[in-house]
Design a protein around this motif. Sequence first.
Motif, PDB file in Angstrom:
ATOM      1  N   HIS A   7      -4.971  -2.231  -3.845  1.00 31.06           N
ATOM      2  CA  HIS A   7      -5.058  -1.160  -3.655  1.00 31.06           C
ATOM      3  C   HIS A   7      -5.223  -0.315  -2.752  1.00 31.06           C
ATOM      4  O   HIS A   7      -4.757  -0.830  -1.752  1.00 31.06           O
ATOM      5  N   ILE A   8      -4.322   1.166  -3.248  1.00 30.63           N
ATOM      6  CA  ILE A   8      -4.385   1.646  -2.316  1.00 30.63           C
ATOM      7  C   ILE A   8      -4.700   3.414  -1.799  1.00 30.63           C
ATOM      8  O   ILE A   8      -4.911   4.141  -3.123  1.00 30.63           O
ATOM      9  N   LEU A  12      -3.741   7.757   1.810  1.00 30.24           N
ATOM     10  CA  LEU A  12      -3.973   6.971   3.019  1.00 30.24           C
ATOM     11  C   LEU A  12      -3.335   7.507   3.820  1.00 30.24           C
ATOM     12  O   LEU A  12      -3.447   7.398   4.948  1.00 30.24           O
ATOM     13  N   ASP A  13      -1.359   8.408   4.099  1.00 32.80           N
ATOM     14  CA  ASP A  13      -0.917   8.578   5.256  1.00 32.80           C
ATOM     15  C   ASP A  13      -1.622   9.283   6.028  1.00 32.80           C
ATOM     16  O   ASP A  13      -1.365   9.529   7.145  1.00 32.80           O
ATOM     17  N   GLY A  36      -8.458  -0.802   1.845  1.00 34.01           N
ATOM     18  CA  GLY A  36      -7.096   0.233   2.454  1.00 34.01           C
ATOM     19  C   GLY A  36      -7.208   0.797   4.191  1.00 34.01           C
ATOM     20  O   GLY A  36      -6.177   0.479   4.016  1.00 34.01           O
ATOM     21  N   TYR A  37      -7.917   1.118   3.862  1.00 27.59           N
ATOM     22  CA  TYR A  37      -8.030   2.523   5.213  1.00 27.59           C
ATOM     23  C   TYR A  37      -8.030   1.306   6.150  1.00 27.59           C
ATOM     24  O   TYR A  37      -7.989   1.846   7.327  1.00 27.59           O
ATOM     25  N   ALA A  40      -4.897  -0.231   7.207  1.00 31.53           N
ATOM     26  CA  ALA A  40      -3.976   0.500   8.339  1.00 31.53           C
ATOM     27  C   ALA A  40      -4.569   0.825  10.038  1.00 31.53           C
ATOM     28  O   ALA A  40      -4.288   1.009  10.785  1.00 31.53           O
TER      29      ALA A  40
END
Length: 165
Positions: A7-8, A12-13, A36-37, A40
């Motif tokens: 899952h993305i 996010l970026d 996901g967060y 990162a």
Amino acid sequence: MTQDAPHIPVLLDEVVAAIAPRPGMTIVDATFGAGGYTTALLEAGASVHAFDRDPDAIIAGQALVARFDGRLALHPARFSAMRDELAAIGVTRVDAVVMDIGVSSMQLDQGERGFAFMHDGPLDMRMSQQGESAADFLNTADEEAIANVLYNYGEERQSRRVARA
């Protein structure tokens, strides 16, 4: 979510760029989900306190706890309790908070969780998997209570008619 197709999170970026995580920062991921967060942020060197009501998310997150050697603390709690939860362990200041609010795709993809509209399953809809299910509520509540829930939380203008049916 699978290992082949993780899952993305949405944006996010952009979120990571806005926060600019680095070693020494303490960040809260108020809605951990599939991590996901959090992943990162940890990869950038920050420490993370992650919150989620879903016990499945907390269990799945244990691999990240091990991978990032003490920089991730998982809290099986509502994000509305994050201030009290953090204060209880002596965390009085954080550098950033990330919140991806809503039902997670993992819950929508699992018919047995009772949120799915694309898969058959029981009418459950409990984030924490504890307490009264949606089916329990519908089978015990009176028509007015059901109509009020539909109107107040679902913004259903025909709530009385739906509840009566």
